[in-house]
Design a protein around this motif. Structure first.
Motif, PDB file in Angstrom:
ATOM      1  N   ARG A   8      18.653  90.612 -51.788  1.00 27.89           N
ATOM      2  CA  ARG A   8      20.152  90.418 -51.594  1.00 27.89           C
ATOM      3  C   ARG A   8      20.752  89.406 -52.734  1.00 27.89           C
ATOM      4  O   ARG A   8      21.940  88.934 -52.812  1.00 27.89           O
ATOM      5  N   GLN A   9      19.790  88.849 -53.340  1.00 32.80           N
ATOM      6  CA  GLN A   9      20.291  87.963 -54.591  1.00 32.80           C
ATOM      7  C   GLN A   9      20.707  88.702 -55.803  1.00 32.80           C
ATOM      8  O   GLN A   9      20.098  89.501 -56.303  1.00 32.80           O
ATOM      9  N   TYR A  58       8.036  83.460 -64.012  1.00 33.28           N
ATOM     10  CA  TYR A  58       8.058  82.609 -62.981  1.00 33.28           C
ATOM     11  C   TYR A  58       8.784  83.230 -61.600  1.00 33.28           C
ATOM     12  O   TYR A  58       9.669  83.915 -61.971  1.00 33.28           O
ATOM     13  N   GLU A  59       8.020  83.115 -60.473  1.00 29.12           N
ATOM     14  CA  GLU A  59       8.728  83.505 -59.428  1.00 29.12           C
ATOM     15  C   GLU A  59       9.179  82.386 -58.278  1.00 29.12           C
ATOM     16  O   GLU A  59       8.225  81.736 -58.016  1.00 29.12           O
ATOM     17  N   ILE A  60      10.242  82.190 -57.991  1.00 28.11           N
ATOM     18  CA  ILE A  60      10.812  80.885 -57.304  1.00 28.11           C
ATOM     19  C   ILE A  60      10.421  81.593 -55.858  1.00 28.11           C
ATOM     20  O   ILE A  60      11.095  82.111 -55.249  1.00 28.11           O
ATOM     21  N   THR A  61       9.375  80.745 -55.271  1.00 31.02           N
ATOM     22  CA  THR A  61       9.103  81.079 -53.793  1.00 31.02           C
ATOM     23  C   THR A  61       9.037  79.687 -52.997  1.00 31.02           C
ATOM     24  O   THR A  61       9.293  78.783 -53.112  1.00 31.02           O
ATOM     25  N   PRO A 100      14.693  71.567 -47.332  1.00 34.75           N
ATOM     26  CA  PRO A 100      14.694  72.959 -46.637  1.00 34.75           C
ATOM     27  C   PRO A 100      13.769  73.784 -46.760  1.00 34.75           C
ATOM     28  O   PRO A 100      12.937  73.705 -47.789  1.00 34.75           O
ATOM     29  N   ASN A 101      13.173  74.361 -45.748  1.00 34.59           N
ATOM     30  CA  ASN A 101      12.026  75.275 -45.902  1.00 34.59           C
ATOM     31  C   ASN A 101      12.591  76.697 -46.082  1.00 34.59           C
ATOM     32  O   ASN A 101      12.690  77.572 -45.342  1.00 34.59           O
ATOM     33  N   TYR A 102      12.942  77.019 -47.416  1.00 36.68           N
ATOM     34  CA  TYR A 102      13.293  78.479 -47.698  1.00 36.68           C
ATOM     35  C   TYR A 102      11.955  79.194 -47.920  1.00 36.68           C
ATOM     36  O   TYR A 102      10.955  78.747 -48.506  1.00 36.68           O
ATOM     37  N   VAL A 103      12.070  80.352 -47.391  1.00 35.46           N
ATOM     38  CA  VAL A 103      10.875  81.292 -47.510  1.00 35.46           C
ATOM     39  C   VAL A 103      11.507  82.695 -47.829  1.00 35.46           C
ATOM     40  O   VAL A 103      12.427  83.029 -47.291  1.00 35.46           O
ATOM     41  N   THR A 104      10.420  83.559 -48.470  1.00 39.91           N
ATOM     42  CA  THR A 104      10.869  84.876 -48.611  1.00 39.91           C
ATOM     43  C   THR A 104      10.445  85.568 -47.727  1.00 39.91           C
ATOM     44  O   THR A 104       9.532  85.067 -46.670  1.00 39.91           O
ATOM     45  N   PRO A 105      10.772  87.017 -47.175  1.00 42.07           N
ATOM     46  CA  PRO A 105      10.151  87.725 -46.271  1.00 42.07           C
ATOM     47  C   PRO A 105       8.732  87.818 -46.321  1.00 42.07           C
ATOM     48  O   PRO A 105       7.711  87.775 -45.188  1.00 42.07           O
ATOM     49  N   ARG A 106       8.013  87.912 -47.437  1.00 37.66           N
ATOM     50  CA  ARG A 106       6.529  87.881 -47.827  1.00 37.66           C
ATOM     51  C   ARG A 106       6.127  86.582 -47.340  1.00 37.66           C
ATOM     52  O   ARG A 106       4.972  86.518 -46.718  1.00 37.66           O
ATOM     53  N   ALA A 165      17.685  82.575 -59.146  1.00 38.29           N
ATOM     54  CA  ALA A 165      17.741  82.086 -57.893  1.00 38.29           C
ATOM     55  C   ALA A 165      16.601  82.251 -56.950  1.00 38.29           C
ATOM     56  O   ALA A 165      15.662  82.742 -57.505  1.00 38.29           O
ATOM     57  N   PHE A 166      16.489  81.663 -55.862  1.00 39.71           N
ATOM     58  CA  PHE A 166      15.438  81.792 -54.854  1.00 39.71           C
ATOM     59  C   PHE A 166      14.841  83.285 -54.818  1.00 39.71           C
ATOM     60  O   PHE A 166      15.731  84.131 -54.459  1.00 39.71           O
ATOM     61  N   GLY A 167      13.459  83.367 -54.927  1.00 35.22           N
ATOM     62  CA  GLY A 167      13.089  84.833 -54.696  1.00 35.22           C
ATOM     63  C   GLY A 167      12.891  85.520 -55.878  1.00 35.22           C
ATOM     64  O   GLY A 167      12.231  86.859 -55.574  1.00 35.22           O
ATOM     65  N   LEU A 168      13.649  85.153 -56.779  1.00 34.77           N
ATOM     66  CA  LEU A 168      13.827  85.972 -58.072  1.00 34.77           C
ATOM     67  C   LEU A 168      12.673  85.635 -59.065  1.00 34.77           C
ATOM     68  O   LEU A 168      12.167  84.730 -59.066  1.00 34.77           O
TER      69      LEU A 168
END
Length: 168
Positions: free
Chosen positions: A86-87, A110-113, A25-31, A93-96
């Motif tokens: 929202r996390q 680290y930031e999971i992006t 899956p292609n998870y992305v942050t708003p950024r 978790a993803f994005g944090l």
């Protein structure tokens, strides 16, 4: 001069092979989504500039831009936006952002992006990397094992927080 090695029709440049698209899956942050959209606009603009050149004998830059546009469009179509705001900050978790300590006491954050916004010098790691997989789901106080090619490394989760700049 012999014409044996001269191509008479310069218009038959085959498209460059597409860049590989990962299966996961292609998870992305708003950024990350905004960055992909900007890259697409910039690449489309570069292609328009290349096509407007008076001397277009070298079509390879155009073919590369067209290939990059196909890649970026595919990444945008498959993007699944996850908003770090929202996390919950109870587990990695993803994005944090997560701050960890090695056994030596040295700390790292680290930031999971998303894959396309991962940037090691900025501490941004892709969710499918071995480090991110080791960290995901861990809570402050937990110890996880990061299995590296140079050997395993124990990391203690110190804190979990939202990213510094979650929005574009």
């Amino acid at each position: 001069m012999s014409r044996a090695f001269v191509k008479e029709d310069g218009n038959d440049l085959a498209p460059l092979p597409d860049l590989p698209i990962p299966d996961h899956p292609n998870y992305v942050t708003p950024r990350g989504l905004a960055a992909l959209q900007t890259r697409l606009r910039d690449t489309q603009s570069r292609l328009a500039t290349l096509r407007a050149r008076p001397d277009r004998l070298d079509k390879l830059p155009e073919a590369a831009a067209e290939r990059d546009i196909r890649y970026l469009e595919a990444r945008l179509r498959s993007a699944q936006v996850i908003d770090p705001a929202r996390q919950p900050l109870t587990a990695v978790a993803f994005g944090l952002r997560v701050t960890v300590a090695e056994g030596s006491g040295q700390t790292a954050t680290y930031e999971i992006t998303g894959e396309d916004e991962a940037d090691a010098p900025l501490g941004r790691i892709a969710p499918h990397s071995p480090l991110a997989r080791a960290l995901m789901g861990a809570e402050p106080g937990d110890t996880v094992t990061w299995r590296r090619p140079t050997g395993p490394l124990e990391l203690e989760i110190l804190k979990i927080e939202p990213p510094d700049d979650p929005q574009p």
